[in-house]
Design an enzyme around this catalytic site. Sequence first.
Site, PDB file in Angstrom:
ATOM      1  N   HIS A  99       2.510   0.161   9.288  1.00  0.00           N
ATOM      2  CA  HIS A  99       1.957  -0.983   8.557  1.00  0.00           C
ATOM      3  C   HIS A  99       2.290  -2.210   9.402  1.00  0.00           C
ATOM      4  O   HIS A  99       3.334  -2.249  10.070  1.00  0.00           O
ATOM      5  CB  HIS A  99       2.628  -1.199   7.205  1.00  0.00           C
ATOM      6  CG  HIS A  99       2.567  -0.041   6.256  1.00  0.00           C
ATOM      7  ND1 HIS A  99       3.429   1.019   6.316  1.00  0.00           N
ATOM      8  CD2 HIS A  99       1.753   0.195   5.181  1.00  0.00           C
ATOM      9  CE1 HIS A  99       3.147   1.869   5.328  1.00  0.00           C
ATOM     10  NE2 HIS A  99       2.138   1.395   4.638  1.00  0.00           N
ATOM     11  N   ASP A 102       5.836  -3.337   9.056  1.00  0.00           N
ATOM     12  CA  ASP A 102       6.912  -2.474   9.582  1.00  0.00           C
ATOM     13  C   ASP A 102       7.284  -2.904  10.990  1.00  0.00           C
ATOM     14  O   ASP A 102       8.459  -2.873  11.361  1.00  0.00           O
ATOM     15  CB  ASP A 102       6.470  -1.001   9.723  1.00  0.00           C
ATOM     16  CG  ASP A 102       5.859  -0.412   8.480  1.00  0.00           C
ATOM     17  OD1 ASP A 102       6.204  -0.868   7.389  1.00  0.00           O
ATOM     18  OD2 ASP A 102       5.038   0.517   8.630  1.00  0.00           O
TER      19      ASP A 102
HETATM   20  C1  XUL Z   1       2.666   5.477  -0.265  1.00  0.00           C
HETATM   21  C2  XUL Z   1       2.115   5.952   1.003  1.00  0.00           C
HETATM   22  C3  XUL Z   1       1.907   4.939   2.066  1.00  0.00           C
HETATM   23  C4  XUL Z   1       0.697   5.143   2.892  1.00  0.00           C
HETATM   24  C5  XUL Z   1       0.423   4.041   3.876  1.00  0.00           C
HETATM   25  O1  XUL Z   1       2.778   6.443  -1.244  1.00  0.00           O
HETATM   26  O2  XUL Z   1       1.868   7.120   1.168  1.00  0.00           O
HETATM   27  O3  XUL Z   1       3.049   4.903   2.850  1.00  0.00           O
HETATM   28  O4  XUL Z   1       0.770   6.341   3.595  1.00  0.00           O
HETATM   29  O5  XUL Z   1       0.326   2.810   3.290  1.00  0.00           O
END
Ligand code: XUL
Length: 436
Positions: A99, A102
Amino acid sequence: MEFYKGIGKIKYEGKDSKNPLSFKFYNPDEVIAGKTMREHLKFAMSYWHTMCAEGTDMFGVGTIVKDYGETDPMESAKKKAYAAFELMDKLSIDYYCFHDRDIAPEGETLAESNARLDVISDLLLELQNKYNKKVLWGTANCFGNKRYMHGAGTSPNADVFAFAAAQIKKAVEITVKLGGKGYVFWGGREGYETLLNTNMALEQDNMARLMRLTVDYARSIGFDGDFFIEPKPKEPTKHQYDFDTATVLAFLRKYGLDKDFKMNIEANHATLAAHTFQHELRVARDNNVFGSIDANQGDMNLGWDTDQFPTNVYETALCMYEVIKAGGFVNGGLNFDAKTRRGSNTSEDIFLSYIAGMDAFALGLRIADKMINDGRIDGFVAERYASFNSGIGKKIVDGDVTMAELEAYALEMGDVTTNISGKQEYLENVMNQLMF
Ligand code: XUL
Ligand code: CO
């Protein structure tokens, strides 16, 4: 600077090795069904769990420190990047997923956050080249900040929609800059708590608008990879709009987004929706929208997303069976959206967890290949539907029959006289024979 001292490159030592820091089943360059295990499995590290999450839960603070020896958040972010590549190198993991928040901490303003992303992505690019690693997919964290308390694309507040769009625009640019071939939409807080305060129709129309805007923008700057949507039925909201693959498919088709999106199927999200992992993969495969996998497992005694490292080989075998049948990964891969337990709080535990997950999927791949070569299961299924290959069955499949003709056929029969056994227990025993 070495971050994971005392841990060397993890090697394949075979199933009899007692060395905890070795692969027992994952032999990256071994060829199975015409491809190396590395190519089949396309393992990815999740930046958020592995580099950022410190083991906090609702009842307690972190149990493992991940500031990498720095107090300044940007300095810590840089160290995180170096540590990430050391870890991927030592574990022979070729890809990572992130993300925006992150990799670079959010600043006071959007402009500051964007500038921070520019700095860190330069460093990541340098490290990718040095270590020969790639981005599997990028995404935007449009759920952590308090501005997103009512959602992002589905917020009742148009300013929030605009902010989310701006954040996603930048996250797409960074993904493209880093050569990522995937961009994920996971509906962070895109759902509702109560319909008493919710205009569900407008919220879903707006989500589709945001996705369309993103696709058009990404294509305009040269993104030629896949958009992935990651279904999840609940958590954090009571009802997440992207409930499961079937629900998401209906949404994509309604808004004409089905040509641009494929599924990122997460094991623990499937079980939260009261489906098996294999069910979600099968729905995706049958509808030509299988894309990528968030590899983890839940705890069947708990009702939330525990994001455990996958170790259940029955599940990984059935998963890899679906992956092979879907033709393998193209732009997707196996991202370990998984975290060590709060009590497993050493750096060594992170390595042991990845080894466990990678070995479980390596075993899954080996067993899936056996299932296919053995042929009994596929053969049984083919035979079970053989009545559709000729006679009245073929006419039904070909669309070559009317209700009146079917009635005449049934009247002539009088009643159905044969129905063959589904032999579930026999097939489950075949699975055991192949596995053990
Ligand atoms: C949350 C989840 C996230 C996604 C990316 O449950 O799985 O980490 O993979 O936003
Ligand atoms: Co996920």
